[in-house]
Design an enzyme around this catalytic site. Structure first.
Site, PDB file in Angstrom:
ATOM      1  N   ILE A   1      -5.721  -8.215   8.662  1.00  0.00           N
ATOM      2  CA  ILE A   1      -6.717  -9.127   8.109  1.00  0.00           C
ATOM      3  C   ILE A   1      -6.478  -9.347   6.616  1.00  0.00           C
ATOM      4  CG2 ILE A   1      -8.401  -8.764   9.925  1.00  0.00           C
ATOM      5  CD1 ILE A   1      -9.735  -6.637   8.397  1.00  0.00           C
TER       6      ILE A   1
ATOM      7  N   HIS B   1      -6.814 -11.237  14.503  1.00  0.00           N
ATOM      8  CA  HIS B   1      -8.021 -10.435  14.261  1.00  0.00           C
ATOM      9  C   HIS B   1      -8.827 -10.947  13.066  1.00  0.00           C
ATOM     10  CE1 HIS B   1      -6.202  -6.742  16.558  1.00  0.00           C
ATOM     11  NE2 HIS B   1      -6.624  -7.696  17.357  1.00  0.00           N
TER      12      HIS B   1
ATOM     13  N   CYS C   1     -24.760 -19.212   2.798  1.00  0.00           N
ATOM     14  CA  CYS C   1     -23.580 -19.885   3.346  1.00  0.00           C
ATOM     15  C   CYS C   1     -23.331 -21.160   2.543  1.00  0.00           C
ATOM     16  CB  CYS C   1     -23.834 -20.213   4.820  1.00  0.00           C
ATOM     17  SG  CYS C   1     -22.642 -21.370   5.518  1.00  0.00           S
TER      18      CYS C   1
ATOM     19  N   ASN D   1       9.484  -0.035  13.634  1.00  0.00           N
ATOM     20  CA  ASN D   1       8.322   0.786  13.276  1.00  0.00           C
ATOM     21  C   ASN D   1       8.794   2.054  12.585  1.00  0.00           C
ATOM     22  OD1 ASN D   1       5.375   0.596  13.673  1.00  0.00           O
ATOM     23  ND2 ASN D   1       5.574   2.589  14.673  1.00  0.00           N
TER      24      ASN D   1
ATOM     25  N   GLU E   1       8.078   5.006  13.238  1.00  0.00           N
ATOM     26  CA  GLU E   1       8.335   6.075  14.222  1.00  0.00           C
ATOM     27  C   GLU E   1       8.112   5.471  15.604  1.00  0.00           C
ATOM     28  OE1 GLU E   1       5.182   8.626  12.930  1.00  0.00           O
ATOM     29  OE2 GLU E   1       3.666   7.174  13.569  1.00  0.00           O
TER      30      GLU E   1
HETATM   31  P1  NAD Z   1      -2.239   1.375  13.346  1.00  0.00           P
HETATM   32  O1  NAD Z   1      -2.751   1.967  12.082  1.00  0.00           O
HETATM   33  O2  NAD Z   1      -2.826   1.817  14.636  1.00  0.00           O
HETATM   34  O3  NAD Z   1      -0.647   1.640  13.447  1.00  0.00           O
HETATM   35  C1  NAD Z   1       0.206   1.397  12.371  1.00  0.00           C
HETATM   36  C2  NAD Z   1       1.639   1.642  12.814  1.00  0.00           C
HETATM   37  O4  NAD Z   1       2.468   1.360  11.704  1.00  0.00           O
HETATM   38  C3  NAD Z   1       1.930   3.105  13.248  1.00  0.00           C
HETATM   39  O5  NAD Z   1       2.673   3.087  14.465  1.00  0.00           O
HETATM   40  C4  NAD Z   1       2.764   3.639  12.093  1.00  0.00           C
HETATM   41  O6  NAD Z   1       3.752   4.554  12.519  1.00  0.00           O
HETATM   42  C5  NAD Z   1       3.420   2.384  11.560  1.00  0.00           C
HETATM   43  N1  NAD Z   1       3.760   2.465  10.143  1.00  0.00           N
HETATM   44  C6  NAD Z   1       3.125   3.140   9.146  1.00  0.00           C
HETATM   45  N2  NAD Z   1       3.754   2.952   7.978  1.00  0.00           N
HETATM   46  C7  NAD Z   1       4.804   2.128   8.241  1.00  0.00           C
HETATM   47  C8  NAD Z   1       5.845   1.575   7.443  1.00  0.00           C
HETATM   48  N3  NAD Z   1       5.926   1.818   6.129  1.00  0.00           N
HETATM   49  N4  NAD Z   1       6.753   0.774   8.044  1.00  0.00           N
HETATM   50  C9  NAD Z   1       6.696   0.517   9.364  1.00  0.00           C
HETATM   51  N5  NAD Z   1       5.755   1.023  10.180  1.00  0.00           N
HETATM   52  C10 NAD Z   1       4.820   1.823   9.614  1.00  0.00           C
HETATM   53  O7  NAD Z   1      -2.353  -0.193  13.153  1.00  0.00           O
HETATM   54  P2  NAD Z   1      -2.284  -1.391  14.183  1.00  0.00           P
HETATM   55  O8  NAD Z   1      -1.351  -1.077  15.297  1.00  0.00           O
HETATM   56  O9  NAD Z   1      -2.073  -2.597  13.376  1.00  0.00           O
HETATM   57  O10 NAD Z   1      -3.733  -1.453  14.875  1.00  0.00           O
HETATM   58  C11 NAD Z   1      -4.913  -1.167  14.229  1.00  0.00           C
HETATM   59  C12 NAD Z   1      -5.889  -2.333  14.017  1.00  0.00           C
HETATM   60  O11 NAD Z   1      -6.515  -2.228  12.712  1.00  0.00           O
HETATM   61  C13 NAD Z   1      -5.251  -3.664  13.955  1.00  0.00           C
HETATM   62  O12 NAD Z   1      -6.137  -4.680  14.214  1.00  0.00           O
HETATM   63  C14 NAD Z   1      -4.866  -3.672  12.486  1.00  0.00           C
HETATM   64  O13 NAD Z   1      -4.330  -4.813  12.026  1.00  0.00           O
HETATM   65  C15 NAD Z   1      -6.124  -3.240  11.829  1.00  0.00           C
HETATM   66  N6  NAD Z   1      -5.815  -2.785  10.471  1.00  0.00           N
HETATM   67  C16 NAD Z   1      -5.424  -3.758   9.570  1.00  0.00           C
HETATM   68  C17 NAD Z   1      -5.039  -3.428   8.282  1.00  0.00           C
HETATM   69  C18 NAD Z   1      -4.598  -4.550   7.368  1.00  0.00           C
HETATM   70  O14 NAD Z   1      -5.103  -5.679   7.465  1.00  0.00           O
HETATM   71  N7  NAD Z   1      -3.622  -4.334   6.492  1.00  0.00           N
HETATM   72  C19 NAD Z   1      -5.061  -2.066   7.888  1.00  0.00           C
HETATM   73  C20 NAD Z   1      -5.499  -1.079   8.834  1.00  0.00           C
HETATM   74  C21 NAD Z   1      -5.867  -1.470  10.136  1.00  0.00           C
END
Ligand code: NAD
Length: 235
Positions: A93, A109, A136, A201, A203
């Site tokens: 987001i 999302h 709004c 990814n 890992e």
């Molecule tokens: P998640 O936190 O469940 O998983 C993140 C994944 O990224 C993990 O598998 C981890 O190993 C990997 N990761 C961590 N650091 C990394 C790096 N430097 N390089 C590559 N991979 C790396 O997140 P998700 O799968 O996106 O799902 C969670 C939900 O929450 C989603 O909707 C997500 O977008 C949202 N969310 C969004 C944000 C954001 O907007 N930046 C932040 C946190 C969660």
């Protein structure tokens, strides 16, 4: 690889991790202090709107101080230079893909920098606070919420995503744990329809076994290397 023309890229929190935005799994990070069910569900918003709005106000402010990293810029370059079809579907987001130059993308999302009016249904760009219940801009009612998809709500633009997956020759998943559906199911859908599938990814994710190929490492390195490879003239 040279038969690849149409690409769908799915990104998750991992692509923004090196920009300093916590993933769900970051040790000591935001999601250890807040449980998703306390701040990211419609029930939480109904129960304690002050807490939910303050949580998203804090994240909205933090995200505006972060910068896109080499993975966002690499995907922006892929978007600019890839001659075939491309759709970048982000679960994030934050707006770091846009600031990294991506245009052929969508937020399944929702996005932090929008507010959504519960009275008139209009979405408005929003960079400030929502906790103090501002009116709004479209209808004046004080019924704004963050324009993010909470657990239990329907993700956005699923028809467009499925249409792109049906045509995809290559599906690439970047920085996502494979734990949150429906995005976690895209790899199997794309694979069943004949696409090659690649995971980039840090890992192995929960869905690693579904990919034809996995490359593990920080997004700033593995995504940048993959984009170089895709755009190399000898491909
Ligand atoms: P998640 O936190 O469940 O998983 C993140 C994944 O990224 C993990 O598998 C981890 O190993 C990997 N990761 C961590 N650091 C990394 C790096 N430097 N390089 C590559 N991979 C790396 O997140 P998700 O799968 O996106 O799902 C969670 C939900 O929450 C989603 O909707 C997500 O977008 C949202 N969310 C969004 C944000 C954001 O907007 N930046 C932040 C946190 C969660």
């Amino acid at each position: 690889m040279s038969s690849i023309r149409n690409i769908v890229v799915l990104t998750g929190a991992g692509v923004s991790a090196e920009s300093g935005i916590d993933t769900f799994r970051t040790e000591g990070g935001l999601w250890e202090r807040y449980k998703p069910e306390d701040v990211a569900t419609p029930e939480a918003f109904a129960r304690d709107p002050d807490l939910v709005l303050a949580f998203y106000d804090m994240r909205r402010a933090a995200i505006q101080e972060k910068q896109p990293n080499a993975a966002h810029f690499a995907l922006g370059r892929l978007d600019a230079e890839w001659p075939g079809e491309l759709l970048i579907v982000t679960q994030n987001i934050d707006d770091l893909h846009e600031r990294g130059g991506a245009k052929r993308m969508l937020h399944m999302h929702g996005q932090h920098l929008n507010a959504w009016c519960g009275a008139c249904d209009v979405r408005s760009p929003w960079t400030g606070l929502l906790a103090d219940r501002p009116p709004c801009p479209a209808c004046g009612t004080r019924a704004l919420r963050p324009d993010v998809v909470w657990f239990g709500e329907m993700p956005y633009r699923m028809d467009e995503i499925h249409a792109a997956l049906r045509k995809a020759d290559l599906f690439v998943s970047i920085g996502t744990s494979g734990a949150v559906y429906p995005a976690a199911g895209f790899v199997r859908g794309a694979r069943d329809l004949g696409a090659r599938t690649l995971e980039l990814n840090l890992e192995p994710s929960q869905g690693s076994r579904w990919f034809h190929e996995c490359r593990h490492g920080p997004a700033t390195e593995v995504v940048a290397a993959w984009v170089e490879e895709m755009l190399a003239p000898e491909r």
